[in-house]
Structure formats: structure tokens, C-alpha cells
Design a protein around this motif. Structure first.
Motif, PDB file in Angstrom:
ATOM      1  N   LEU A 146      -1.972  -7.129  -0.124  1.00 57.00           N
ATOM      2  CA  LEU A 146      -1.497  -6.483   1.098  1.00 57.00           C
ATOM      3  C   LEU A 146      -0.746  -5.188   0.781  1.00 57.00           C
ATOM      4  O   LEU A 146      -0.932  -4.166   1.458  1.00 57.00           O
ATOM      5  N   ALA A 147       0.101  -5.241  -0.253  1.00 52.11           N
ATOM      6  CA  ALA A 147       0.859  -4.044  -0.615  1.00 52.11           C
ATOM      7  C   ALA A 147      -0.049  -2.923  -1.095  1.00 52.11           C
ATOM      8  O   ALA A 147       0.308  -1.745  -0.972  1.00 52.11           O
ATOM      9  N   ALA A 148      -1.223  -3.268  -1.620  1.00 51.71           N
ATOM     10  CA  ALA A 148      -2.150  -2.241  -2.085  1.00 51.71           C
ATOM     11  C   ALA A 148      -2.653  -1.376  -0.949  1.00 51.71           C
ATOM     12  O   ALA A 148      -3.065  -0.225  -1.177  1.00 51.71           O
ATOM     13  N   ALA A 164       7.647   3.169   7.003  1.00 52.44           N
ATOM     14  CA  ALA A 164       7.279   4.488   6.492  1.00 52.44           C
ATOM     15  C   ALA A 164       8.181   4.867   5.330  1.00 52.44           C
ATOM     16  O   ALA A 164       9.401   4.725   5.399  1.00 52.44           O
ATOM     17  N   GLY A 165       7.590   5.333   4.269  1.00 53.04           N
ATOM     18  CA  GLY A 165       8.331   5.770   3.096  1.00 53.04           C
ATOM     19  C   GLY A 165       8.420   4.743   1.990  1.00 53.04           C
ATOM     20  O   GLY A 165       8.801   5.082   0.871  1.00 53.04           O
ATOM     21  N   GLU A 166       8.087   3.475   2.264  1.00 53.40           N
ATOM     22  CA  GLU A 166       8.174   2.452   1.220  1.00 53.40           C
ATOM     23  C   GLU A 166       6.969   2.477   0.285  1.00 53.40           C
ATOM     24  O   GLU A 166       7.072   2.121  -0.879  1.00 53.40           O
ATOM     25  N   SER A 167       5.811   2.854   0.793  1.00 49.91           N
ATOM     26  CA  SER A 167       4.608   2.886  -0.031  1.00 49.91           C
ATOM     27  C   SER A 167       3.676   3.949   0.513  1.00 49.91           C
ATOM     28  O   SER A 167       3.699   4.277   1.701  1.00 49.91           O
ATOM     29  N   ALA A 168       2.850   4.496  -0.381  1.00 52.88           N
ATOM     30  CA  ALA A 168       1.898   5.543   0.015  1.00 52.88           C
ATOM     31  C   ALA A 168       0.506   5.238  -0.517  1.00 52.88           C
ATOM     32  O   ALA A 168      -0.286   6.138  -0.747  1.00 52.88           O
ATOM     33  N   ALA A 171      -2.355   6.490   1.737  1.00 54.47           N
ATOM     34  CA  ALA A 171      -2.547   7.939   1.637  1.00 54.47           C
ATOM     35  C   ALA A 171      -3.227   8.314   0.331  1.00 54.47           C
ATOM     36  O   ALA A 171      -4.101   9.197   0.294  1.00 54.47           O
ATOM     37  N   ILE A 172      -2.854   7.642  -0.748  1.00 55.98           N
ATOM     38  CA  ILE A 172      -3.470   7.946  -2.047  1.00 55.98           C
ATOM     39  C   ILE A 172      -4.925   7.493  -2.070  1.00 55.98           C
ATOM     40  O   ILE A 172      -5.795   8.191  -2.615  1.00 55.98           O
ATOM     41  N   LEU A 173      -5.214   6.340  -1.460  1.00 54.95           N
ATOM     42  CA  LEU A 173      -6.606   5.906  -1.364  1.00 54.95           C
ATOM     43  C   LEU A 173      -7.434   6.885  -0.539  1.00 54.95           C
ATOM     44  O   LEU A 173      -8.567   7.226  -0.915  1.00 54.95           O
ATOM     45  N   LEU A 174      -6.883   7.333   0.581  1.00 53.35           N
ATOM     46  CA  LEU A 174      -7.587   8.324   1.404  1.00 53.35           C
ATOM     47  C   LEU A 174      -7.808   9.610   0.630  1.00 53.35           C
ATOM     48  O   LEU A 174      -8.892  10.220   0.705  1.00 53.35           O
ATOM     49  N   ARG A 175      -6.792  10.033  -0.136  1.00 56.76           N
ATOM     50  CA  ARG A 175      -6.948  11.229  -0.965  1.00 56.76           C
ATOM     51  C   ARG A 175      -8.034  11.029  -2.010  1.00 56.76           C
ATOM     52  O   ARG A 175      -8.833  11.939  -2.279  1.00 56.76           O
ATOM     53  N   THR A 176      -8.077   9.847  -2.604  1.00 53.36           N
ATOM     54  CA  THR A 176      -9.095   9.565  -3.619  1.00 53.36           C
ATOM     55  C   THR A 176     -10.497   9.663  -3.035  1.00 53.36           C
ATOM     56  O   THR A 176     -11.386  10.300  -3.614  1.00 53.36           O
TER      57      THR A 176
END
Length: 389
Positions: A146-148, A164-168, A171-176
Motif C-alpha cells: 500500500l505504501a508503494a 500529503a507530504g509523507e510519500s511521493a 509521483a515518482i511512478l508517474l514520472r517513471t
């Protein structure tokens, strides 16, 4: 030869490949999956607490049995490494556990009578800390998975989005995926004309063009990335050439940004687009385009209606290879890109080597593998429809 002996011979032929896939792919994959869902640290090191907390409703205050069991478990842990793993696991679920456990361990060590934990620190009267212990006592968990994707369980057990702000990770998956898609499109725009040029050539010209596209495959990925690091600098060859022509007065920002990452990755992955397209083009009869021209079709129309549809299978195969390879790139974004250009592989490497959190590293790897399998399934369905048509 009898059917039985034929079956034995067939089995002997596929046995080496089966063993190779089992040892070097399936077994590591299952190990990563187990790391992603396995969570035995707390249950193994706090067995009395695990048994006492199983009957707790997770909303009321902690019982005396739970507190006594935790004190006894803390006293029985004689390995600092095991205690550190417990503290790290609990602190990841509830911030503040690191200082709380350090203070509690110091209070219970050498104490003959069970310590009232609320007197040691008032945070032990907060059910959220005990709730974190209760959730960590299960040997298997979906917390990492879930945290992934930036999700978590709330107090009632429902799956909700992380604050918001605890994990990104999303966003990193979308960027990838975005970078991989852009690199795939760039390699297609460059690779299709180049593959057509190779297919239209013959003799030594074709061999020279093939060597030019295959040359990057004969060079180490790290060497190629380092070469682009030099070329894309403010005083590198590219900016020096453009400024010498008078096109720009200041050097272009090509390093430590998304542009440099896409340029370098496109160069590295270009052969995986060119070769599948070329293998399809050489099987197309050369008289199709002249025949279309003789019937009055202009070159652009002949290309769009005749050559391009016949090449789609090669484009799809090359696009799949490039996209899947780009999803897992680590070295190129790490050296060429900036902090906002790092891909999911960098996050996996951080969890695996930087924080020794193999559970999160495995969960992110599973998410990336699942996305890759989905894309491969879509490609298989599209290719089946194309072949049927």
C-alpha cells in the motif's frame, strides 16, 4: 522412436532453460515478493506482547497484561540488533517510537518489578502507539504494498491515501512512466527513418549503418552515460558547437535536468527500436512503394497507407522493448538528471541499500513488475488482433 523416448528427449532439451529461469528469475522473484509482504520482526521479538495484544479492540486504553508483556519482552531481548529492528519497524508505522523505546528500555532494564509504562512516558497512554504494535505483530502485511502507491490503513482498517507530504511514490511512478513513454516516442521518431534507410541500402552501406546502430550495445552503459555527461556540459561539445555557430549566446541547460536524461536514454535504447523495425522492413517486398507510385499515390500517402501499416508490428515490438527497459533505468537518471528526474529505480535502490528496508524495496519492485506485465498483456492483445486482421 517411441513416444515415451520422444517425450524424454523434449524434456531434456527444455530442462536447462527451465532450471535457468527457475534459479535466476522465479526464485528471486518469489524472494522479493516474500520480502514485500513478510513482517515477522515484532512477532518474533515480542512474543508475549503479540499474544496479549491479540484480544485488544485497538480503541480502548492498553490493559495491564499488555504492558506487563511488553516489559517482559523488552527485558528478554539481549541482542541490540534485534531491538534496533523492532524499533525501526515500529517507528516506520508510528513516528516517535525511536525515542519512546529508548526511554522505555532504559527504564525497564534492571527493574525487578513490572514497570507501569504510563509513568515512564505519557505516550504509552495513547492508543495509537499500541495500535502500531498490534498491526506490526502480524507476520504478513500489505503495508509495504500500500505504501508503494501512497496508501495506508486508517484507524478503522480502511485503505486511505497517505497525508500529503509523507510519500511521493505515486509521483515518482508517474514520472517513471512519463520518461519511459517520452523516450519510447523519441526512439521511434529517430529509429523508424533510420531503419528505413538501412533497409533501402545494400552492401557495405547497409553494414556500416548497422554497425553504427549496434556500436552502443558493445559499450558499457556506464561508459555511454559518462560520455553524455561530458557532451552535455555547459562547455561540452554540443554547447560549444551551437555557440560557435552563433545560434546561442549562452549554453543550453542540458545537464541535471529532464532534457539530458531523455537524450542519453534515447541514445542508449535506440538499437532496441531500430532492430525490430529493420527486421520487419527487410521482409517487405521492395516493389510495393514503386507500385503505389505507378498507381498515382504520392510518397506520403504511400508511406501512411502501405509501408507504415506493414511496419506496425516492428514498431510495437521495439516500443515494448524500449518502454520496459526504460522503466528500470537507474544509472542514466542518477548521473545525468537532477533531483526531480530520478526514477523509481533510484527509490528502490535507496530502500535496499540506503535504509535497509527490503520490504519497501520489494513492494516497489512488485508494483513495477505488475505494471510491466499489464503493458505486456496489452501488447499481446493488440498484436493478436493485428495478426487476426
Amino acid at each position: 522412436m517411441s513416444p515415451f523416448r520422444q517425450s524424454i528427449g523434449t524434456f531434456a532439451l527444455v530442462l536447462p532453460l527451465t532450471l535457468f529461469l527457475g534459479v535466476f528469475f522465479i526464485w528471486p522473484l518469489l524472494t522479493v515478493l516474500e520480502q514485500a509482504v513478510s513482517d515477522p520482526v515484532v512477532s518474533q521479538n515480542l512474543p508475549r506482547t503479540t499474544a496479549a495484544i491479540s484480544a485488544w479492540n485497538r480503541n480502548s486504553e492498553s490493559s495491564d497484561e499488555m504492558q506487563i508483556a511488553l516489559v517482559e519482552d523488552l527485558k528478554s531481548i539481549d541482542d541490540d540488533q534485534n531491538l534496533g529492528e523492532v524499533v525501526r519497524r515500529l517507528n516506520s508505522a508510528q513516528p516517535g517510537f525511536r525515542t519512546l523505546m529508548r526511554k522505555t528500555v532504559a527504564a525497564v532494564e534492571g527493574s525487578a518489578e513490572p514497570t507501569k509504562l504510563g509513568e515512564v512516558d505519557s505516550r504509552w497512554n495513547d492508543p495509537s502507539f499500541w495500535r502500531a504494535i498490534a498491526e506490526a505483530t502480524y507476520p504478513y502485511t500489505d503495508r509495504n504494498l500500500l505504501a508503494a502507491v501512497d496508501l495506508q490503513h486508517d484507524a478503522s482498517g480502511a485503505i486511505v491515501a497517505m497525508p500529503a507530504g509523507e510519500s511521493a511514490n505515486q509521483a515518482i511512478l508517474l514520472r517513471t512512466f512519463t520518461v519511459a513513454a517520452v523516450v519510447t516516442v523519441a526512439t521511434c521518431l529517430i529509429g523508424l527513418p533510420y531503419a528505413m534507410l538501412i533497409a533501402a541500402s545494400s552492401g557495405w552501406r547497409r553494414q556500416l549503418l548497422l554497425v553504427a546502430v549496434l556500436l552502443p550495445l558493445w559499450t558499457s552503459l556506464l561508459v555511454r552515460t559518462a560520455a553524455w555527461y561530458i557532451l552535455l556540459q555547459d562547455k561540452g561539445l554540443i554547447n560549444s558547437f551551437l555557440m560557435s555557430l552563433g545560434l546561442f549566446s549562452d549554453p543550453l541547460p542540458l545537464l541535471f535536468n529532464r532534457t539530458g536524461v531523455i537524450i542519453a536514454m534515447t541514445h542508449v535504447l535506440l538499437p532496441f527500436m531500430v532492430l525490430p523495425i529493420y527486421s520487419v522492413l527487410i521482409a517487405i517486398p521492395r516493389n510495393l512503394m514503386p507500385a503505389a507510385a505507378s498507381l498515382g499515390a504520392r510518397p506520403i500517402r504511400a508511406f501512411l497507407q502501405i509501408l507504415l501499416p506493414l511496419t506496425l508490428r516492428g514498431i510495437a515490438s521495439g516500443g515494448l522493448l524500449v518502454f520496459m527497459a526504460a522503466l528500470g533505468y537507474y544509472i542514466t537518471p542518477a548521473l545525468i538528471g537532477g533531483p526531480k528526474d530520478q526514477m523509481i529505480s533510484s527509490v528502490i535502490a535507496f530502500y535496499a541499500t540506503g535504509s535497509a528496508n527490503w520490504g519497501m524495496a520489494g513492494a516497489l519492485g512488485i508494483v513495477l513488475l505488475a505494471a510491466t506485465i499489464v503493458f505486456y498483456g496489452v501488447y499481446g492483445r493488440l498484436s493478436t488482433k493485428t495478426a487476426g486482421a
